[in-house]
Design a protein around this motif. Structure first.
Motif, mmCIF file in Angstrom:
data_model
loop_
_atom_site.group_PDB
_atom_site.id
_atom_site.type_symbol
_atom_site.label_atom_id
_atom_site.label_comp_id
_atom_site.label_asym_id
_atom_site.label_seq_id
_atom_site.Cartn_x
_atom_site.Cartn_y
_atom_site.Cartn_z
ATOM 1 N N ARG A 116 -13.080 9.521 12.679
ATOM 2 C CA ARG A 116 -11.775 9.000 12.292
ATOM 3 C C ARG A 116 -10.942 8.819 13.549
ATOM 4 N NH1 ARG A 116 -10.682 8.195 6.959
ATOM 5 N NH2 ARG A 116 -9.270 6.835 8.074
ATOM 6 N N SER A 117 -10.392 7.614 13.738
ATOM 7 C CA SER A 117 -9.680 7.293 14.975
ATOM 8 C C SER A 117 -8.171 7.344 14.826
ATOM 9 C CB SER A 117 -10.091 5.896 15.457
ATOM 10 O OG SER A 117 -9.841 4.925 14.454
ATOM 11 N N GLY A 118 -7.665 7.880 13.720
ATOM 12 C CA GLY A 118 -6.231 8.030 13.576
ATOM 13 C C GLY A 118 -5.527 6.851 12.946
ATOM 14 N N HIS A 119 -6.227 6.055 12.117
ATOM 15 C CA HIS A 119 -5.585 4.925 11.455
ATOM 16 C C HIS A 119 -4.640 5.427 10.364
ATOM 17 C CE1 HIS A 119 -7.931 1.984 13.584
ATOM 18 N NE2 HIS A 119 -9.055 2.557 13.215
ATOM 19 N N LEU A 120 -3.469 4.818 10.296
ATOM 20 C CA LEU A 120 -2.473 5.221 9.313
ATOM 21 C C LEU A 120 -2.878 4.809 7.909
ATOM 22 C CD1 LEU A 120 0.849 4.324 11.148
ATOM 23 C CD2 LEU A 120 0.097 6.595 10.511
ATOM 24 N N ALA A 121 -2.624 5.692 6.958
ATOM 25 C CA ALA A 121 -2.806 5.380 5.547
ATOM 26 C C ALA A 121 -1.456 5.578 4.871
ATOM 27 C CB ALA A 121 -3.862 6.288 4.916
ATOM 28 N N ALA A 122 -0.838 4.491 4.438
ATOM 29 C CA ALA A 122 0.489 4.575 3.825
ATOM 30 C C ALA A 122 0.388 5.198 2.440
ATOM 31 C CB ALA A 122 1.114 3.189 3.740
ATOM 32 N N ALA A 123 1.336 6.062 2.128
ATOM 33 C CA ALA A 123 1.402 6.637 0.788
ATOM 34 C C ALA A 123 1.995 5.612 -0.171
ATOM 35 C CB ALA A 123 2.245 7.909 0.803
ATOM 36 N N THR A 124 1.625 5.693 -1.426
ATOM 37 C CA THR A 124 2.166 4.791 -2.439
ATOM 38 C C THR A 124 3.621 5.170 -2.730
ATOM 39 O OG1 THR A 124 1.439 6.216 -4.252
ATOM 40 C CG2 THR A 124 -0.133 4.566 -3.440
ATOM 41 N N PRO A 125 4.361 4.316 -3.443
ATOM 42 C CA PRO A 125 5.762 4.650 -3.755
ATOM 43 C C PRO A 125 5.943 5.983 -4.467
ATOM 44 C CG PRO A 125 5.366 2.331 -4.172
ATOM 45 C CD PRO A 125 4.032 2.931 -3.847
ATOM 46 N N ASP A 126 4.930 6.433 -5.222
ATOM 47 C CA ASP A 126 5.064 7.732 -5.882
ATOM 48 C C ASP A 126 4.450 8.863 -5.062
ATOM 49 O OD1 ASP A 126 2.451 7.031 -6.162
ATOM 50 O OD2 ASP A 126 2.326 7.406 -8.319
ATOM 51 N N GLY A 127 4.107 8.580 -3.799
ATOM 52 C CA GLY A 127 3.644 9.624 -2.891
ATOM 53 C C GLY A 127 2.158 9.880 -2.887
ATOM 54 N N GLU A 128 1.370 9.096 -3.599
ATOM 55 C CA GLU A 128 -0.071 9.330 -3.625
ATOM 56 C C GLU A 128 -0.724 8.852 -2.331
ATOM 57 O OE1 GLU A 128 -2.319 8.057 -6.941
ATOM 58 O OE2 GLU A 128 -0.840 8.704 -8.433
ATOM 59 N N PHE A 129 -1.780 9.554 -1.935
ATOM 60 C CA PHE A 129 -2.559 9.146 -0.769
ATOM 61 C C PHE A 129 -4.021 9.476 -1.011
ATOM 62 C CE2 PHE A 129 -1.884 13.620 0.066
ATOM 63 C CZ PHE A 129 -3.083 14.031 0.642
ATOM 64 N N GLN A 130 -4.875 8.825 -0.261
ATOM 65 C CA GLN A 130 -6.314 9.089 -0.322
ATOM 66 C C GLN A 130 -6.925 8.752 1.025
ATOM 67 O OE1 GLN A 130 -8.712 8.110 -3.866
ATOM 68 N NE2 GLN A 130 -10.040 6.914 -2.516
ATOM 69 N N VAL A 131 -7.683 9.686 1.571
ATOM 70 C CA VAL A 131 -8.321 9.510 2.877
ATOM 71 C C VAL A 131 -9.777 9.937 2.750
ATOM 72 C CG1 VAL A 131 -8.312 10.148 5.311
ATOM 73 C CG2 VAL A 131 -6.154 9.976 4.072
ATOM 74 N N ALA A 132 -10.682 9.110 3.251
ATOM 75 C CA ALA A 132 -12.112 9.413 3.204
ATOM 76 C C ALA A 132 -12.594 9.878 4.571
ATOM 77 C CB ALA A 132 -12.899 8.184 2.755
ATOM 78 N N PHE A 133 -13.475 10.868 4.562
ATOM 79 C CA PHE A 133 -14.095 11.379 5.776
ATOM 80 C C PHE A 133 -15.604 11.218 5.663
ATOM 81 C CE2 PHE A 133 -10.049 13.497 5.421
ATOM 82 C CZ PHE A 133 -9.552 13.465 6.718
ATOM 83 N N PRO A 134 -16.273 10.895 6.757
ATOM 84 C CA PRO A 134 -17.702 10.566 6.674
ATOM 85 C C PRO A 134 -18.590 11.743 6.323
ATOM 86 C CG PRO A 134 -16.993 10.649 8.967
ATOM 87 C CD PRO A 134 -15.752 10.744 8.128
ATOM 88 N N ARG A 135 -18.174 12.961 6.680
ATOM 89 C CA ARG A 135 -19.039 14.118 6.469
ATOM 90 C C ARG A 135 -18.193 15.391 6.553
ATOM 91 N NH1 ARG A 135 -19.544 12.182 11.498
ATOM 92 N NH2 ARG A 135 -21.085 10.682 10.780
ATOM 93 N N PRO A 136 -18.717 16.518 6.094
ATOM 94 C CA PRO A 136 -17.987 17.776 6.271
ATOM 95 C C PRO A 136 -17.790 18.097 7.746
ATOM 96 C CG PRO A 136 -19.720 18.023 4.625
ATOM 97 C CD PRO A 136 -19.936 16.686 5.271
#
Length: 696
Positions: free
Chosen positions: A154-174
C-alpha cells in the motif's frame, strides 16, 4: 472425460499451473487414469501440439500428425509410442478442417479469463478488507474525511469516506500496516494495524477535535492568493455577532484558503465557511494536529468575503476512541497498547514543556521507572506472541531514559525475524533497532539478528531499515568488507527507499561531501540580520566548522557542551564556527541562546531546512551534521570525527595542539549513550512520539 472441473489444475510433473484443457491428458479416453512415468510423459513437441489443437483450435500440420512417438503417443493417451489411430484423440476438424480466426480468438480470450479468474481467487484468499465508520468527536459524520493506508503493498493512496462516514480499505495480505484517519477540524490519527489473518475487519473511529487557542484575536487568512505564506496573510476583523471577516482578493473561479491563529501552535487550519474541502497535499500530515484540509469557496474571479465562525468549530474528546466489532482480535489489543503509549508520551511532553516554561529544560529528567515497571508486568503476563512482541518494542521506546540490556536481548531472542510487529514502527524500525543494539551490548548477536531480518522479513521497507542500521554499524566499526556488501545490497535491491537515498549521501563513493573534496558553494542568511549573507569565499584562509542543527533536535543540543569548549580553546588559532539553524522561526533560536547555551559564534538561518537547496548540496539526511572546512576550501573532516570526544582531537590535529588537554567530557557534556539518538531526521509524515525520540 475430464477429471477436474476447476479452471486450472496443478501439473505435478512440471511443478506449475496447467490450464484445464491439459488436465484431460492425464486420463485415458475411457476415463481411466494413466500413470505418469518417464515413458508415458509427452514430449515438448507433443505438448506444444496439444495447446495448438485442443486449446487454440489450430489444426496440426500433416507432418506433425504423422510423426510417430510424438503427436500419436500423446493424443492416444496410451504411452505406447505408436501412431494415433484415425479418429482417436484428434477431432475431424483438427485433422484437416479450418477453424475461423474468430473462434481462435474466443478460445484464447476464454483461456485468459479463466487464468485471470483463478489468480484473482487465489489472491482473494489472502486479502483483508478493513471497513467501518470514521466519525467526528460528537459521533456524527464530518463534513469531509479520509482514510489513508500505509504499509507493504500500500503506497498511501487516499480513500475518501462517504457522506455518512463509511470507509473500506483492502490489504493484499496479513501483516503490519498503518491507517491514517483525517477529518475537517479534527486531529489526524495514526493507527497501527496488525492483521493476523485474512478476512474482514470492522471498526469505528471517533476522532478528537482540534486543539484551539483560548481566544481568536489574531486570526489571519492565507491561501492560493499568497501561496499560503504567513508573509502577506490578511488579518480578520471581529464583528458584533462574534464572527470574524476578511475580504480576500481572487482572480480565479474558486478561492482556496486556510486560517492562522485558530489552533494551538503555528499550523494552519481550514475555515468554517466552505463550499467544499480539499485534502492539503502540500505539507506532510502531522499526528495530533489538524492541517490536512483546505477550504474552497466559489469566487467568480472577484473578491470574496471570508467569514470565520468560532461557534461552528467542533469540540470534545482529548483522544480518539477506536472500537472494534470483535474486541478479541489482536488488532484491537495492539491499538490499546498504542493509545496507552501515547498517553505516557503526552505526560512526558507536558512535563518537558513545563520545564521549558520554567527555564529548566537543560536539567530536565524524566523518571521512567514507574512506566517501565508497569510495562514489564504487562509483558510477563501477556501470552499472545504478537502482542508481547509489540509490548517489548514499546518498552524500548521508554527505556531510552533507563536502558535495560535484559529486555533488549529478550527482543533479539523472542521476536521472530519475520514478525509483522517490525512493520508497526511508524517512520521505520531503524531507530528502534539501533537503540536495541546500544542497550543489548552484544554486537555479534545484534548483527546476526539484523541479517536474519534482511533475509526473511516480507516487508521491503523493514528489510531496508535493518540493512541501513547494519551499514552504519559496519562503517563505524571500520569493517569495509561488510560495509561494502551492505551498501551494494541496499542501493541495488532497495533503490527507491529513503534508506538507499540516505546511504548514497552518507557513504556513496561519489558523494560531494567527503574529506579532501572542495566544499560546496553556499550563501546563508544571518540569524540576527537577514541582510548579512555568509558565503564560502568569506572564510578563505580560515578553518570554519559549519554545524547544521536545530533547537528541537536532542542530539544537536547534546553536542553544545563540546562546541563551547572547542570554541574557547581554538578561537585564537583561527577556528570559526558557523551554526546553521533548521528551526522554523528565527525567534526560537534567539530565545534558546538566551538560556544556558549562549553559543557566542556566527549564526545563520536556513528556511525550509531539509527541503532547502543548501541541505541538498551538503547531502544532509539528518542533523547534527558538522563539517570542517580548511583554509583552502577543502573538506578536512565530517560527521562522527567532529562529535563528542572526537571533536577536540580532530581540531587539534588540524589546527595544531595537544588533543588530550581537555580530558574526558565533564558533567556539561551529554553522554553518547542509548539515552540520546545520534540523529534527527525529517519525516514525510510525523506522529507524536515520547519526548527524546526523534522521528526517523
Amino acid at each position: 472425460m475430464l477429471r477436474h472441473s476447476r479452471p486450472a489444475s496443478w501439473d505435478w510433473s512440471k511443478g506449475s499451473i496447467a490450464p484445464a484443457g491439459l488436465a484431460a491428458s492425464v486420463a485415458a479416453d475411457d476415463g481411466r487414469p494413466v500413470a505418469r512415468t518417464e515413458a508415458s510423459r509427452p514430449s515438448v513437441h507433443a505438448r506444444r501440439l496439444l495447446i495448438r489443437t485442443r486449446i487454440m483450435g489450430v489444426p496440426p500440420s500433416p507432418k506433425s500428425r504423422d510423426q510417430p512417438g510424438k503427436a500419436g503417443r500423446y493424443c492416444a493417451g496410451r504411452g505406447t509410442g505408436n501412431r494415433a489411430a484415425p479418429g482417436r484423440g484428434i477431432s475431424a476438424h483438427e485433422r484437416g478442417g479450418r477453424v475461423p480466426r474468430r473462434a481462435v480468438f474466443m478460445r484464447v480470450l476464454t483461456l485468459s479469463a479463466i487464468l485471470i479468474l483463478w489468480w484473482s481467487c487465489a489472491a482473494a484468499q489472502d486479502s483483508c478488507v478493513v471497513h467501518g465508520h470514521v466519525l467526528g468527536c460528537d459521533g456524527k459524520p464530518m463534513r469531509s474525511a479520509f482514510v489513508r493506508p500505509f504499509g507493504p503493498g500500500r503506497s498511501g493512496h487516499l480513500a475518501a469516506a462517504t457522506p455518512d462516514g463509511e470507509f473500506q480499505v483492502a490489504f493484499p495480505r496479513p501483516g503490519g500496516y498503518f491507517l491514517v484517519f483525517g477529518g475537517v477540524h479534527h486531529q489526524t490519527l495514526f493507527m497501527p494495524l496488525l492483521i493476523e489473518r485474512p478476512g474482514p475487519l470492522e471498526l469505528t473511529v471517533r476522532l478528537s477535535a482540534a486543539s484551539y487557542r483560548s481566544s481568536f484575536d489574531s486570526v489571519q487568512v492565507v491561501g492560493d492568493f499568497n501561496d499560503y505564506k504567513s508573509e502577506g496573510a490578511l488579518p480578520m476583523s471581529r464583528r458584533t455577532d462574534g464572527t470574524l471577516i476578511a475580504s480576500v482578493p481572487c482572480d480565479r473561479d474558486t478561492l482556496r484558503y486556510q486560517l492562522l491563529g485558530v489552533q494551538t501552535g503555528t499550523l494552519p487550519i481550514c475555515g468554517t465557511q466552505a463550499d467544499t474541502f480539499l485534502v492539503d497535499r502540500r505539507n506532510p500530515m502531522l499526528g495530533n494536529q489538524s492541517n490536512s484540509f483546505i477550504s474552497v469557496l466559489k469566487a467568480e474571479r472577484k473578491p470574496v468575503q471570508v467569514v470565520f465562525d468560532p461557534a461552528r468549530l467542533p469540540r470534545g474528546y482529548d483522544e480518539p476512541v477506536i472500537t472494534f466489532a470483535d474486541p478479541l482480535r489482536v488488532a484491537a489489543r495492539i491499538v490499546d497498547i498504542s493509545q496507552d503509549m501515547s498517553r505516557r508520551g503526552r505526560r512526558i511532553s507536558d512535563a518537558l514543556a513545563a520545564a521549558k516554561a520554567a527555564g529548566r529544560a537543560d536539567s530536565f529528567h524524566w523518571d521512567a521507572s514507574p512506566d517501565l515497571k508497569s510495562l514489564a508486568t504487562e509483558i510477563d503476563g501477556e501470552r499472545a506472541t504478537l502482542t508481547r512482541a509489540y509490548l517489548l518494542l514499546n518498552y524500548v521506546h521508554l527505556a531510552v531514559y533507563a536502558p535495560d540490556s535484559t529486555k533488549a536481548r529478550r527482543i533479539l531472542a523472542e521476536i521472530p525475524p519475520d514478525s509483522p510487529v517490525w512493520s508497526l514502527e511508524w517512520g521505520g524500525p531503524d531507530k528502534t533497532f539501533y537503540d536495541i543494539g546500544q542497550m543489548a551490548k552484544r554486537p555479534a548477536l545484534w548483527r546476526d539478528y539484523g541479517e536474519r531480518v534482511v533475509a526473511a522479513h516480507p516487508d521491503s521497507s523493514v528489510r531496508a531499515a535493518f540493512l541501513y542500521d547494519l551499514l552504519e554499524e559496519a562503517q563505524k566499526s571500520g569493517d569495509k568488507e561488510r560495509a561494502g556488501r551492505y551498501y551494494t545490497q541496499l542501493v541495488g535491491d532497495y533503490a527507491g527507499s529513503q534508506y538507499a537515498d540516505w546511504s548514497k549521501k552518507q557513504y556513496g563513493p561519489n558523494r560531494a561531501v567527503m574529506v579532501h573534496k572542495p566544499c560546496p558553494d553556499f550563501a546563508l542568511a544571518g540569524l540576527e540580520d537577514s541582510a548579512r549573507v555568509y558565503r564560502a569565499a568569506d572564510f578563505k584562509g580560515k578553518y570554519v566548522l559549519i554545524d547544521f542543527w536545530a533547537t528541537w533536535c536532542g542530539p544537536c543540543v547534546g553536542e553544545l557542551a563540546s562546541l563551547h569548549r572547542a570554541h574557547e580553546k581554538f578561537k585564537g588559532r583561527g577556528l570559526v564556527i558557523l551554526s546553521v539553524s533548521f528551526d522554523e522561526k528565527r525567534e526560537t533560536v534567539k530565545r534558546f541562546r538566551s538560556g544556558k547555551w549562549p553559543m557566542p559564534w556566527l549564526h545563520a538561518f536556513l528556511p525550509n531546512g531539509f527541503a532547502s537547496g543548501v541541505a541538498a548540496a551538503f547531502e544532509i539526511v539528518g542533523i547534527p551534521r558538522p563539517i570542517l572546512i580548511g583554509p583552502d576550501g577543502t573538506i578536512v573532516a565530517v560527521d562522527e570525527d567532529l562529535r563528542g570526544e572526537k571533536l577536540d582531537g580532530t581540531l587539534a590535529r588540524a589546527l595544531g595542539g595537544d588533543a588530550g588537554r581537555l580530558g574526558p567530557r565533564g558533567a556539561l557534556t551529554a553522554p553518547s549513550s542509548p539515552r540520546m539518538p545520534r540523529w534527527s531526521r525529517p519525516s514525510q509524515v510525523r506522529s507524536r512520539r515520547p519526548a527524546g525520540r526523534s522521528p526517523s
